[in-house]
Write a protein that holds these residues in place. Sequence first.
Motif, PDB file in Angstrom:
ATOM      1  N   MET A  67       7.230  46.186  12.897  1.00 52.96           N
ATOM      2  CA  MET A  67       6.892  44.944  13.587  1.00 52.96           C
ATOM      3  C   MET A  67       5.520  45.023  14.250  1.00 52.96           C
ATOM      4  O   MET A  67       5.111  46.076  14.736  1.00 52.96           O
ATOM      5  CB  MET A  67       7.924  44.653  14.680  1.00 52.96           C
ATOM      6  CG  MET A  67       9.315  44.363  14.197  1.00 52.96           C
ATOM      7  SD  MET A  67      10.416  44.008  15.611  1.00 52.96           S
ATOM      8  CE  MET A  67      11.984  43.806  14.760  1.00 52.96           C
ATOM      9  N   PRO A  68       4.804  43.882  14.334  1.00 52.07           N
ATOM     10  CA  PRO A  68       3.578  43.841  15.139  1.00 52.07           C
ATOM     11  C   PRO A  68       3.934  43.870  16.621  1.00 52.07           C
ATOM     12  O   PRO A  68       5.098  43.701  17.004  1.00 52.07           O
ATOM     13  CB  PRO A  68       2.941  42.502  14.745  1.00 52.07           C
ATOM     14  CG  PRO A  68       4.084  41.665  14.270  1.00 52.07           C
ATOM     15  CD  PRO A  68       5.063  42.615  13.636  1.00 52.07           C
ATOM     16  N   LEU A  69       2.928  44.052  17.456  1.00 50.84           N
ATOM     17  CA  LEU A  69       3.115  44.223  18.892  1.00 50.84           C
ATOM     18  C   LEU A  69       3.953  43.126  19.531  1.00 50.84           C
ATOM     19  O   LEU A  69       4.925  43.396  20.244  1.00 50.84           O
ATOM     20  CB  LEU A  69       1.734  44.281  19.562  1.00 50.84           C
ATOM     21  CG  LEU A  69       1.702  44.369  21.078  1.00 50.84           C
ATOM     22  CD1 LEU A  69       2.293  45.671  21.552  1.00 50.84           C
ATOM     23  CD2 LEU A  69       0.266  44.215  21.587  1.00 50.84           C
ATOM     24  N   ASP A  70       3.598  41.865  19.285  1.00 48.45           N
ATOM     25  CA  ASP A  70       4.304  40.764  19.939  1.00 48.45           C
ATOM     26  C   ASP A  70       5.762  40.677  19.495  1.00 48.45           C
ATOM     27  O   ASP A  70       6.646  40.303  20.279  1.00 48.45           O
ATOM     28  CB  ASP A  70       3.588  39.434  19.698  1.00 48.45           C
ATOM     29  CG  ASP A  70       3.455  39.100  18.217  1.00 48.45           C
ATOM     30  OD1 ASP A  70       3.431  40.027  17.391  1.00 48.45           O
ATOM     31  OD2 ASP A  70       3.376  37.897  17.884  1.00 48.45           O
ATOM     32  N   LYS A  71       6.053  41.063  18.270  1.00 48.06           N
ATOM     33  CA  LYS A  71       7.426  41.021  17.767  1.00 48.06           C
ATOM     34  C   LYS A  71       8.276  42.117  18.399  1.00 48.06           C
ATOM     35  O   LYS A  71       9.471  41.921  18.656  1.00 48.06           O
ATOM     36  CB  LYS A  71       7.440  41.156  16.241  1.00 48.06           C
ATOM     37  CG  LYS A  71       6.789  39.996  15.500  1.00 48.06           C
ATOM     38  CD  LYS A  71       7.525  38.697  15.729  1.00 48.06           C
ATOM     39  CE  LYS A  71       6.903  37.561  14.924  1.00 48.06           C
ATOM     40  NZ  LYS A  71       7.585  36.263  15.177  1.00 48.06           N
ATOM     41  N   ILE A  72       7.666  43.279  18.643  1.00 46.93           N
ATOM     42  CA  ILE A  72       8.391  44.353  19.325  1.00 46.93           C
ATOM     43  C   ILE A  72       8.772  43.899  20.735  1.00 46.93           C
ATOM     44  O   ILE A  72       9.899  44.100  21.187  1.00 46.93           O
ATOM     45  CB  ILE A  72       7.537  45.635  19.385  1.00 46.93           C
ATOM     46  CG1 ILE A  72       7.325  46.198  17.987  1.00 46.93           C
ATOM     47  CG2 ILE A  72       8.214  46.688  20.271  1.00 46.93           C
ATOM     48  CD1 ILE A  72       6.428  47.414  17.937  1.00 46.93           C
ATOM     49  N   MET A  73       7.842  43.271  21.439  1.00 37.07           N
ATOM     50  CA  MET A  73       8.129  42.768  22.785  1.00 37.07           C
ATOM     51  C   MET A  73       9.249  41.747  22.765  1.00 37.07           C
ATOM     52  O   MET A  73      10.160  41.775  23.606  1.00 37.07           O
ATOM     53  CB  MET A  73       6.865  42.156  23.398  1.00 37.07           C
ATOM     54  CG  MET A  73       5.777  43.155  23.712  1.00 37.07           C
ATOM     55  SD  MET A  73       4.375  42.365  24.529  1.00 37.07           S
ATOM     56  CE  MET A  73       3.246  43.759  24.674  1.00 37.07           C
ATOM     57  N   SER A  74       9.210  40.845  21.793  1.00 32.65           N
ATOM     58  CA  SER A  74      10.248  39.820  21.681  1.00 32.65           C
ATOM     59  C   SER A  74      11.608  40.445  21.394  1.00 32.65           C
ATOM     60  O   SER A  74      12.635  40.029  21.943  1.00 32.65           O
ATOM     61  CB  SER A  74       9.899  38.817  20.576  1.00 32.65           C
ATOM     62  OG  SER A  74       8.742  38.096  20.905  1.00 32.65           O
ATOM     63  N   ALA A  75      11.623  41.472  20.524  1.00 33.21           N
ATOM     64  CA  ALA A  75      12.880  42.154  20.190  1.00 33.21           C
ATOM     65  C   ALA A  75      13.472  42.841  21.416  1.00 33.21           C
ATOM     66  O   ALA A  75      14.680  42.776  21.667  1.00 33.21           O
ATOM     67  CB  ALA A  75      12.641  43.171  19.073  1.00 33.21           C
ATOM     68  N   LEU A  76      12.626  43.505  22.220  1.00 34.39           N
ATOM     69  CA  LEU A  76      13.101  44.181  23.422  1.00 34.39           C
ATOM     70  C   LEU A  76      13.595  43.171  24.465  1.00 34.39           C
ATOM     71  O   LEU A  76      14.591  43.404  25.155  1.00 34.39           O
ATOM     72  CB  LEU A  76      11.998  45.063  24.008  1.00 34.39           C
ATOM     73  CG  LEU A  76      11.561  46.248  23.132  1.00 34.39           C
ATOM     74  CD1 LEU A  76      10.425  47.014  23.801  1.00 34.39           C
ATOM     75  CD2 LEU A  76      12.736  47.185  22.852  1.00 34.39           C
ATOM     76  N   GLU A  77      12.908  42.047  24.580  1.00 40.62           N
ATOM     77  CA  GLU A  77      13.365  40.997  25.489  1.00 40.62           C
ATOM     78  C   GLU A  77      14.724  40.449  25.054  1.00 40.62           C
ATOM     79  O   GLU A  77      15.598  40.186  25.884  1.00 40.62           O
ATOM     80  CB  GLU A  77      12.342  39.859  25.553  1.00 40.62           C
ATOM     81  CG  GLU A  77      11.174  40.124  26.473  1.00 40.62           C
ATOM     82  CD  GLU A  77      10.448  38.852  26.867  1.00 40.62           C
ATOM     83  OE1 GLU A  77      10.458  37.887  26.067  1.00 40.62           O
ATOM     84  OE2 GLU A  77       9.873  38.800  27.973  1.00 40.62           O
ATOM     85  N   SER A  78      14.905  40.265  23.751  1.00 44.86           N
ATOM     86  CA  SER A  78      16.188  39.771  23.229  1.00 44.86           C
ATOM     87  C   SER A  78      17.313  40.749  23.531  1.00 44.86           C
ATOM     88  O   SER A  78      18.425  40.350  23.889  1.00 44.86           O
ATOM     89  CB  SER A  78      16.086  39.541  21.719  1.00 44.86           C
ATOM     90  OG  SER A  78      15.150  38.540  21.423  1.00 44.86           O
ATOM     91  N   PHE A  79      17.024  42.033  23.401  1.00 43.67           N
ATOM     92  CA  PHE A  79      18.000  43.081  23.703  1.00 43.67           C
ATOM     93  C   PHE A  79      18.437  42.994  25.163  1.00 43.67           C
ATOM     94  O   PHE A  79      19.635  43.022  25.485  1.00 43.67           O
ATOM     95  CB  PHE A  79      17.370  44.438  23.395  1.00 43.67           C
ATOM     96  CG  PHE A  79      18.136  45.610  23.929  1.00 43.67           C
ATOM     97  CD1 PHE A  79      19.362  45.965  23.401  1.00 43.67           C
ATOM     98  CD2 PHE A  79      17.624  46.363  24.977  1.00 43.67           C
ATOM     99  CE1 PHE A  79      20.074  47.055  23.898  1.00 43.67           C
ATOM    100  CE2 PHE A  79      18.316  47.456  25.476  1.00 43.67           C
ATOM    101  CZ  PHE A  79      19.549  47.802  24.940  1.00 43.67           C
ATOM    102  N   ILE A  80      17.472  42.866  26.070  1.00 44.00           N
ATOM    103  CA  ILE A  80      17.788  42.791  27.498  1.00 44.00           C
ATOM    104  C   ILE A  80      18.525  41.497  27.824  1.00 44.00           C
ATOM    105  O   ILE A  80      19.531  41.497  28.537  1.00 44.00           O
ATOM    106  CB  ILE A  80      16.494  42.910  28.328  1.00 44.00           C
ATOM    107  CG1 ILE A  80      15.926  44.325  28.183  1.00 44.00           C
ATOM    108  CG2 ILE A  80      16.756  42.596  29.799  1.00 44.00           C
ATOM    109  CD1 ILE A  80      14.551  44.501  28.800  1.00 44.00           C
ATOM    110  N   GLY A  81      18.046  40.376  27.295  1.00 49.40           N
ATOM    111  CA  GLY A  81      18.689  39.089  27.553  1.00 49.40           C
ATOM    112  C   GLY A  81      20.126  39.049  27.069  1.00 49.40           C
ATOM    113  O   GLY A  81      21.010  38.506  27.741  1.00 49.40           O
ATOM    114  N   HIS A  82      20.392  39.652  25.913  1.00 42.81           N
ATOM    115  CA  HIS A  82      21.745  39.701  25.357  1.00 42.81           C
ATOM    116  C   HIS A  82      22.689  40.442  26.289  1.00 42.81           C
ATOM    117  O   HIS A  82      23.794  39.972  26.582  1.00 42.81           O
ATOM    118  CB  HIS A  82      21.705  40.380  23.989  1.00 42.81           C
ATOM    119  CG  HIS A  82      23.059  40.707  23.431  1.00 42.81           C
ATOM    120  ND1 HIS A  82      23.882  39.744  22.878  1.00 42.81           N
ATOM    121  CD2 HIS A  82      23.739  41.886  23.355  1.00 42.81           C
ATOM    122  CE1 HIS A  82      25.010  40.317  22.483  1.00 42.81           C
ATOM    123  NE2 HIS A  82      24.947  41.617  22.761  1.00 42.81           N
TER     124      HIS A  82
END
Length: 256
Positions: A130-145
Motif C-alpha cells: 500500500m502507499p502511505l495514505d492507504k496504510i494510514m487509512s487501514a490503521l485508522e479502520s483497525f482502530i475504529g473497528h
Amino acid sequence: NNWTFKEYKPSSHLVKVIKNFWTFEYDKDELRFDYFLPSGMAYLFFMKTDEEFSSSFLESQGESLIDDGLYAGYINSRVEFAHKKINVVGIALYPVYLEILFKDGPRRFMNRFSKINECDVFSVDELSKMPLDKIMSALESFIGHHLKENPINSEVLQTYKRVKEIKEYKSSVEELSHYTSYSTRQLNNLFNKNLGISPKRFVQIVRFNHGLQLMDDKVQLSKIAQKLGYHDQAHFIKDVKKISGMTPKEIVRSED
C-alpha cells in the motif's frame, strides 16, 4: 541527513484516541544509530526494512528484533537501535486504548516491540503493497473497528481525561488522588492496569517531556527545574537521567 520525519493529524473522530500519525524514512545503506525517548504514548507502526535490526531498552535491559511487519510498543525509558535503510508509518496512541485493540493490557507491550501477525480488518501482508495514505487509512479502520466493538470503560476513560486536564507535571500522587476522588491505592491500581505504569512514573514521564520542550543551552537548568515543580536542580537531573540515560546537557548536545 538522508532521513525525513513528518507528522500527520488523524481523522476528527479519532483525535481523542490518536495523538498523531508519523513517518520516518532513512534511505541509505550506511548504519545509523538512533534513540527514542518516552512520551507517555503507545505506538503502533508498520516497518519496511531490508535488514533485520535490534532495539535495546534502558529500563528493562531487554531487546526486540525488528524486521518487516506491524508492531505495537509502549516504552517508559530510552530505547536505542542501529539500522540501515528503513521506512516507517506509525501512530502515537493513548495507551489506555491498548487493551481494546489487542485484548491485552499495556504490560504486554511495556519496553518491547511486539509483532502483530494477525489483524481482523486487513491482512498484514497487504500493508507492504500500500502507499502511505492507504496504510494510514487501514490503521485508522483497525482502530475504529475495535472501538466500536469494544467501547472503553467509561470510568477509566473519565479518570484518564481528568488527569490529562491538569498540569500533572506539577502534581504529586496525593494531589492526583484528591483531584480524581480516588484513594492513592485505587489510583495506583487504575494506572498499573490501564496504563501499565504507576502514577508516580506517569508524572515523571510527563514532567520529562515538558522539560524536553524547555531544554536549551541558553536556559538555566535551575529555572527549568523550578518551572516543572522540582524542589531543586539535582532532583530534575536525576529524573532526566533515569528516564533517558543522559543528563539534560547531553540531550541538548545530541540535538545539535
